[in-house]
Design a protein around this motif. Structure first.
Motif, short mmCIF file in Angstrom:
data_model
loop_
_atom_site.label_atom_id
_atom_site.label_comp_id
_atom_site.label_asym_id
_atom_site.label_seq_id
_atom_site.Cartn_x
_atom_site.Cartn_y
_atom_site.Cartn_z
N ARG B 502 0.86 -1.18 0.00
CA ARG B 502 0.00 0.00 0.00
C ARG B 502 0.90 1.24 0.00
O ARG B 502 1.65 1.47 0.94
CB ARG B 502 -0.87 -0.01 1.26
N GLY B 504 0.56 4.70 0.40
CA GLY B 504 -0.24 5.87 0.78
C GLY B 504 -1.72 5.77 0.47
O GLY B 504 -2.43 6.76 0.58
N HIS B 505 -2.19 4.61 0.08
CA HIS B 505 -3.59 4.48 -0.32
C HIS B 505 -4.47 4.08 0.86
O HIS B 505 -3.99 3.82 1.95
CB HIS B 505 -3.69 3.43 -1.43
N GLY B 525 3.63 2.46 4.19
CA GLY B 525 4.03 2.86 2.83
C GLY B 525 3.57 4.28 2.53
O GLY B 525 2.45 4.65 2.88
N ILE B 526 4.45 5.07 1.94
CA ILE B 526 4.06 6.44 1.60
C ILE B 526 3.66 6.51 0.12
O ILE B 526 3.96 5.62 -0.66
CB ILE B 526 5.20 7.46 1.89
N GLY B 527 2.96 7.56 -0.22
CA GLY B 527 2.48 7.73 -1.59
C GLY B 527 3.60 7.73 -2.62
O GLY B 527 4.74 8.08 -2.30
N LEU B 530 6.25 11.02 -3.83
CA LEU B 530 6.40 12.03 -2.78
C LEU B 530 7.87 12.19 -2.46
O LEU B 530 8.32 13.24 -2.05
CB LEU B 530 5.65 11.59 -1.51
N THR B 539 10.14 2.68 3.88
CA THR B 539 8.86 2.53 4.56
C THR B 539 7.93 1.47 3.95
O THR B 539 7.12 0.89 4.66
CB THR B 539 8.07 3.85 4.58
#
Lengths: 113, 625
Positions: B502, B504-505, B525-527, B530, B539
């Motif tokens: 995932r 950022g979702h 998890g980040i988008g 970014l 992450t």
């Protein structure tokens, strides 16, 4: 729908932006303008206080991304504070806590600089 | 002699002569002494009558010019009286009794004659047309009248009319009366012309001003092209005020600067070197005072002196503001070489003109804006169509998986996207994403995303590695303010495992038959896009679910969970979980319908601002077992 608004307060070298209402694709340019103004004045230490912000969309989040590189290259930073749980959840899902320092309190954020 | 005449010429004349006339001439003492004079009488009568009718038509047109209904009635009445009078004369026979001169009028004739004279005098006062002649025409008409009038009066007193009377008293009376009418009318028109002559040039200018204002309002109605409108404005100003230079400065929408929109009489070099400072000089004065300015001697006026440095031949100037809702929209200038070139009337007139011009400019701008809006809407439609085409056109067919998905587009084009990648007969890649931003750029990034994922999914088996590569690739190709939240999952029906990351979702909702609960799966998890790589790589977390038949995976975008009703309440994740929990026995399609129905009912008629997407994967019960 609550009108979006930005107010500014300068505390020594740090500028605090108070944002309120809805920050979305329509209001993002106004917020962008406010940050651009700070950068034009050479103020790179910014705290954004989310106390009165009720909603932020992806376009609103994009504003932070648009300036962060320039700000950090100038030894500055954007720190975030006073988020409501709802707004924090949006930031959290997107993984912003690993990109930005987020504080409970504005004073805490200012002192971090 | 008379008899001789009668005998000889009778046949000749009887064809077109007045029968009575031939009988009468034997009784008349004078004049008719030869064939020549007889012919004269006949032809004169003939032409005089044609002349009289022409005169009546011309007089009617002149009198009717800009007349009111009363005048028309009066004219008709006068004609009627004239006919009555003529008929009376015809029957009274006063002419013949006295042998060539009229005897005393009867009472009726007197009344009729008096009334007629009074009426033609009244009608002769209707000389409105004089007003509408320009100075040159007035002078020409005046001298023309002076020349004609004595001639016309002499004519009525000459023997010519006697001839007609001898020919026919009826005609004679008619013709003579019309001639009098003409004379009276000419005389009064002359007086009117004389009175109008001193003011003729002022009147001329007024007329020109009125017609130019009229012209401008026509331009407003007919020309909607902005450039044409502003060009026309300065053109009309130089025309009407007869000035050497005119230009129009308009406020630039983005700054408070003034920009020359159009100019007449100025060269490109003049325009380059002119001072457009809106805070000083004449412009500054007008903006500050919000009213027009008239400078008679530019060289001696402190506010305008600087203009002489720019153009030496400016003597006097007029400047008027274009005010829209009491805001200065622009300034219209007119300049002459002579000092004292303008008067206050010019100033007023230019202000009136500027007011009209403001409307014209605003109209033209509105039209341009609406065209622009239409163009943007068209662009939006294209973006929307593009977006829709990027979505899978059919459901993937993988044994053991029951899949359905929907994307409900918002009123504005959003950035939702989902797709399936058939990796092998038993492995399926699933993508659901939300590109930040809207419109063309979102659709464009979406297309980019699709291309990258389609390509990478064939190379990288692990969702984590794929997303790390995707992040680096997209970061370099996307605008800094844009990013993508997404989930990439790989379902393996052989191994009965779902692996996903995932970025950022929104979470994945997983209904498990084992504990009959809906689990919220939120791996870290980040988008995407970014961060350039390090933080993203550090992450992002991949998790693996071992599923059982009957298990359900629900993917969605935040447009769905954040959809609002009229009370500004969000649909919410719990609401969604609840429907999944209740509908765990439904097929993917049925569950989708249940969620969408519930969502539509919740939203009602409230406008949606974000796309809403939903993707359901249900593990089918294996039939062999």
């Amino acid at each position: 729908m609550a009108e979006f608004g930005v107010e500014r307060k300068d505390v020594n070298g740090v500028s605090v932006l108070y944002i309120k209402g809805y920050l979305d694709a329509h209001t993002a340019p106004e917020f962008e303008q406010a940050i651009r103004q700070l950068l034009n004045e050479g103020r790179y230490k910014i705290v954004v206080n989310f106390k009165d912000l009720s909603y932020i969309s992806s376009a609103g989040l994009g504003v932070f991304m648009g300036f962060i590189e320039e700000i950090r290259n100038n030894k500055g930073d954007i720190k975030l504070s006073n988020m409501t749980d709802k707004v924090f959840r949006i930031f959290d899902l997107l993984g912003f806590p690993s990109l930005y320092e987020i504080f409970q309190d504005e004073q805490e954020a200012i002192e971090k600089f | 002699m008379r008899l001789k005449l009668k005998n000889k010429q009778y046949l000749l004349f009887s064809v077109f002569l007045n029968q009575n006339y031939l009988e009468r001439i034997t009784n008349l003492p004078v004049l008719i002494s030869s064939v020549k004079s007889l012919l004269n009488s006949t032809f004169i009568s003939f032409f005089a009558t044609i002349f009289s009718f022409s005169v009546l038509f011309i007089l009617r047109d002149l009198i009717y010019y800009r007349s009111k209904k009363g005048t028309r009635k009066l004219f008709s009445l006068t004609l009627l009286l004239l006919v009555a009078y003529v008929i009376c004369t015809h029957f009274s026979g006063r002419f013949y009794e006295t042998g060539g001169a009229f005897s005393e009028k009867t009472t009726i004739e007197r009344i009729l004659y008096g009334a007629l004279l009074f009426f033609i005098l009244l009608l002769s006062l209707r000389t409105a047309w004089v007003n509408y002649l320009n100075k040159r025409q007035k002078i020409a008409a005046f001298w023309g009248g002076i020349l004609i009038l004595p001639g016309a009066i002499m004519l009525t007193r000459s023997a010519t009319y006697q001839h007609i009377f001898y020919y026919s008293v009826t005609l004679g009376t008619f013709d003579l009366f019309v001639a009098h009418f003409l004379n009276v009318y000419i005389a009064i028109a002359l007086i009117s012309l004389l009175l109008h002559l001193p003011t003729a040039s002022i009147f001329d200018r007024k007329m020109k001003q009125i017609s130019s204002l009229h012209n401008l309002s026509q331009v407003i109605n007919s020309v909607l092209d902005y450039d044409k409108v502003v060009t026309k404005i300065t053109e009309l100003v130089t025309n009407v005020l007869d000035c050497k230079y005119s230009w129009l400065e308009l406020a630039d929408g983005n700054s408070d600067r003034l920009v020359v929109a159009s100019a007449k009489g100025l060269t490109n070099r003049d325009l380059e070197t002119m001072n457009l400072d809106s805070h000083s000089g004449v412009s500054g004065w007008i903006i500050q005072n919000k009213r027009s300015i008239l400078v008679n001697e530019v060289g001696k006026d402190a506010r305008a002196k600087y203009l002489r440095d720019w153009k030496k031949d400016i003597g006097s100037l007029l400047g008027v503001p274009l005010l829209s809702q009491n805001q200065i929209m622009g300034i219209l200038y007119a300049m002459k070489e002579d000092e004292f070139g303008f008067d206050h009337e010019d100033q007023q007139m230019l202000q009136a003109f500027a007011n009209q011009a403001t409307i014209a400019i605003e109209n033209a701008r509105l039209v341009e804006e609406s065209l622009e809006k239409e163009r943007l809407e068209q662009e939006m439609r294209v973006a929307h169509q593009t977006q829709m085409k990027l979505l899978p056109q059919r459901r993937p067919e993988i044994q053991g998986l029951d899949i359905d998905a929907i994307c409900i587009a918002a009123n504005e084009v959003g950035g939702d996207y989902y797709s399936f990648v058939e990796l092998s007969p038993s492995r399926l890649g699933i993508v659901i994403a939300d590109v930040s931003g809207k419109g063309i750029s979102a659709a464009f990034y979406m297309a980019q995303l699709k291309g990258i994922i389609d390509a990478f999914s064939k190379i990288y088996e692990s969702p984590k590695v794929l997303l790390q590569k995707l992040n680096r690739t997209l970061y370099d190709n996307i605008d800094r303010m844009s990013f993508v939240s997404l989930i990439y999952a790989v379902v393996d029906t052989n191994k009965k495992r779902l692996n996903f990351c995932r970025a950022g979702h929104c979470p994945v909702f997983y209904y498990s038959t084992r504990d009959k609960k809906v689990h919220t799966l939120v791996p870290a998890g980040i988008g995407v896009a970014l961060d350039k790589g390090p933080i993203f790589d550090r992450t992002i977390e991949q998790i693996e679910i071992c599923f059982n038949p009957g298990d359900i995976f629900v993917f969605y975008t935040d447009g769905l969970s954040e959809a609002r009703n009229q009370n500004q309440e969000e649909f919410g994740e719990q609401h969604l979980q609840q429907i999944i929990s209740q509908g765990n026995q439904l097929s993917a399609q049925e569950l989708k319908t249940a969620i969408v129905d519930e969502l539509r009912q919740f939203i009602g008629t409230t406008r949606t601002y974000d796309d809403m997407s939903l993707l359901i994967v249900k593990i089918e019960e294996t039939k062999e077992e």
